[in-house]
Design an enzyme around this catalytic site. Structure first.
Site, PDB file in Angstrom:
ATOM      1  N   SER A 241       0.840  -1.199   0.000  1.00 15.38           N
ATOM      2  CA  SER A 241       0.000   0.000   0.000  1.00 15.38           C
ATOM      3  C   SER A 241       0.876   1.250   0.000  1.00 15.38           C
ATOM      4  O   SER A 241       1.682   1.425  -0.901  1.00 15.38           O
ATOM      5  CB  SER A 241      -0.964  -0.047   1.185  1.00 15.38           C
ATOM      6  OG  SER A 241      -1.969   0.930   1.076  1.00 15.38           O
ATOM      7  N   GLU A 367      -9.185  -4.365  -5.006  1.00 15.65           N
ATOM      8  CA  GLU A 367      -8.498  -3.321  -4.250  1.00 15.65           C
ATOM      9  C   GLU A 367      -9.444  -2.232  -3.742  1.00 15.65           C
ATOM     10  O   GLU A 367      -9.195  -1.614  -2.709  1.00 15.65           O
ATOM     11  CB  GLU A 367      -7.416  -2.667  -5.127  1.00 15.65           C
ATOM     12  CG  GLU A 367      -6.239  -3.553  -5.461  1.00 15.65           C
ATOM     13  CD  GLU A 367      -5.253  -3.695  -4.318  1.00 15.65           C
ATOM     14  OE1 GLU A 367      -5.509  -3.132  -3.239  1.00 15.65           O
ATOM     15  OE2 GLU A 367      -4.227  -4.374  -4.519  1.00 15.65           O
ATOM     16  N   HIS A 477      -8.223  -5.024  -0.411  1.00 13.76           N
ATOM     17  CA  HIS A 477      -6.927  -4.381  -0.223  1.00 13.76           C
ATOM     18  C   HIS A 477      -6.324  -4.792   1.121  1.00 13.76           C
ATOM     19  O   HIS A 477      -6.956  -4.675   2.161  1.00 13.76           O
ATOM     20  CB  HIS A 477      -7.101  -2.859  -0.263  1.00 13.76           C
ATOM     21  CG  HIS A 477      -5.825  -2.099  -0.039  1.00 13.76           C
ATOM     22  ND1 HIS A 477      -4.894  -1.907  -1.033  1.00 13.76           N
ATOM     23  CD2 HIS A 477      -5.330  -1.471   1.058  1.00 13.76           C
ATOM     24  CE1 HIS A 477      -3.892  -1.189  -0.556  1.00 13.76           C
ATOM     25  NE2 HIS A 477      -4.125  -0.919   0.718  1.00 13.76           N
TER      26      HIS A 477
END
Length: 568
Positions: A241, A367, A477
């Site tokens: 991330s 995501e 995610h």
């Protein structure tokens, strides 16, 4: 902050206790100092070692300075505090959310509360207990994520990675560090201790302090990692991330010159993204100095350095967060400052300003689902269009927005979680927004980056479809962090990549053996423009297969074209 008196007293108690139990704590010598760590089975931990002078007082909002040569005796048995950050916000869960998913998310939020401090620039090393200063093992440097808003190295168990590497017969040393990044939003405006914006920050050369912190930590690794059995010439930087975006920005800075700091990069859900100049943060900077009563000061930066921390902390905890309505419009992200980032990162990629090291980059299939929970009030096409125009595409021509929306229609069968038909339609526009936001910030930038680099350096890519059957969120995610710290087959690929710069080297030829019994793996082909192959991680009886990175081609092409012309 270490003081000789406190360190000696603490270590004295540590050693006394260890001797009482007939165990002497492991130690390492750095400069003229001794650090005592923890022994845990086949691994040894040295935690909370400062790698920079504390960024407090007059060093607040300044480039990090290296720690003075170490002297004395220090206790390195516990993590140091995290950098100042927001309290982790609760997810904005819409009505009717699956109890199964709620239970999983609640489990991910467990653990002790994060303790934070301005004096936070510390580094951690986990190594095989048997390694010495002559073993020269590969080194994995982990950069955590959290939206440039919250997170801590203490939240990740590096022992899992090192223990698995020992089982594979390919031992590695694991390193993690803290870095500044916290967002301040006075009056819904944004400023950060790690990523300040505005002309003042640009002139002072402090626009991307958090990235400078990471770079200094990498220099620390070069200087000291040999004492832990690591090879400074075999460093792989790895993140997820915001951590993966940080890895990407370390690749494109300095004209692509690594300065010998690393030889490979592993990125989970993060790539070079389109971002604007530091000057765009001027309204946010002005709002901050007004909020802390510094607007009339001759030197507003110095006034901010002297402002009480509790005043800044109040602004942090009252601020919007990554799960607020603005979602992935990360106003507190790194910006083009003319120093660390001389241009928009995607433009730097086009200019070939990229470190020519082996790359491994991938995404989770869904995501955008986590980041679309906060927009459950958007239920019509008109509301979605207005949201995109105001939040992501402020200067984008209407025709371009229309083209993007046409490529991402309000069709639940085409939305995210992908390949779930009419299921998981949490709200009328949820799956559409999840598809669009996930591709805009994660999938499209990864595809653009890898297509530009394929053929110029070794490139590998993956797609994680694990957790795919999780109601509402799918392969959300961050779900691949759970996978790689499992450990799992993904952990094995990571270790082999760090060891050999190729995730295939060292794998068992018996592809039918289970993860628990061997390092067997499916062969992972390189990513090329002619054959953009992805190693795909799956649940079920067939855990791995090869797929093509050609899905949603029209939509991602539109998103890339727009982001190149109008960086977010």
């Amino acid at each position: 902050m270490f003081t000789p008196q406190a360190a000696i007293l603490t270590v004295s108690a540590l050693v006394t206790g260890a001797l009482a139990s007939s165990q002497v704590p492991p130690s390492v010598h750095l400069d003229r100092a001794t650090f005592f760590g923890n022994a845990s089975g086949v691994v040894t931990q040295f935690l909370g070692i400062p790698f920079a002078l504390p960024p407090v007082g007059d060093l607040r909002l300044r480039l990090p300075l290296p720690n003075a040569p170490y002297t004395g005796v220090h206790n390195a048995s516990a993590f140091g505090p995290a950098c100042i950050q927001q309290l982790e916000p609760p997810l904005p869960i819409p009505a009717g959310f699956s109890p199964v998913t709620l239970q999983l998310l609640a489990g991910r939020d467990g653990g002790a509360p994060i303790v934070d401090s301005e004096d936070c620039l510390s580094i951690n090393v986990v190594k095989p207990a048997s390694s010495t200063d002559w073993t020269k093992l590969p080194v994995l440097v982990w950069i955590y994520g959290g939206g440039f808003e919250n997170g801590a190295s203490a939240s990740f168990n590096g022992s899992v990675i090192v223990e698995r590497s020992i089982q594979l017969g390919q031992p590695v040393v694991y390193v993690s560090m803290n870095y500044r990044w916290v967002a301040l939003f006075p009056r819904n405006m944004v400023h950060t201790l790690g990523f300040p914006g505005g002309v003042e920050a640009q002139k002072a050369g402090i626009g991307n302090l958090g990235l400078h912190d990471q770079r200094l930590a990498l220099r620390w690794v070069q200087k000291y990692i040999h004492a832990f059995g690591g090879d400074p010439g075999k460093v792989t930087i790895w993140g997820e991330s915001a951590g993966a975006i940080s890895v990407a920005l370390q690749l494109v800075t300095n004209g692509g010159n690594t300065e010998g700091l690393f030889r490979g990069a592993f990125m989970q859900s993060g790539s070079p993204t389109g971002i604007g100049p530091v000057a765009e943060g001027q309204p946010f900077y002005d709002a901050l100095v007004a909020n802390v009563s510094c607007a009339a000061a001759k030197d507003t930066l110095q006034c901010l350095r002297e402002a009480p921390l509790d005043r800044l902390r109040t602004a942090i905890n009252a601020s919007p967060d990554i799960f607020a309505f603005q979602s992935l419009n990360l106003a507190w992200q790194p910006r083009v400052d003319g120093a660390f980032l001389k241009d928009d990162p995607q433009t730097l990629v086009l200019q070939n300003s990229v470190a020519k090291v082996p790359l491994l980059s991938g995404d989770c299939d869904d995501e955008g689902t986590l980041f679309s929970l906060s927009t459950s009030n958007l239920t019509t096409d008109a509301e979605v269009r207005a949201y995109l125009a105001a939040n992501y595409f402020k200067s984008v021509p209407s025709a371009d927005i229309d083209a993007i929306l046409a490529a991402y229609p309000n069709d639940t069968a085409q939305g995210s979680p992908f390949d779930t038909g009419t299921l998981n339609a949490v709200t009328p526009q949820f799956k559409r927004l999840a598809a669009l936001q996930g591709d805009l910030v994660f999938q499209a930038p990864r595809r653009f980056f890898l297509q530009q680099r394929a053929g110029k350096q070794p490139v590998f890519s993956y797609l994680s479809k694990r957790f795919k059957t999780l109601p509402d969120l799918g392969s959300f995610h961050g779900s691949d962090v759970d996978v790689i710290y499992g450990p799992s087959d993904m952990t094995d690929y990571l270790i082999r990549f760090a060891t050999h710069l190729d995730p295939n080297v060292g794998a068992s030829a018996d592809s039918s053996a289970s993860f628990a019994d061997s390092s067997a793996s499916l062969f992972w082909p390189r990513y090329t423009t002619a054959a953009p192959q992805l190693l795909t991680f799956l649940d079920g009886a067939v855990p791995l297969n090869i797929s093509l990175d050609t899905y949603r081609a029209e939509g991602m092409a539109e998103l890339t074209r727009v982001s190149l012309a109008h960086p977010l």
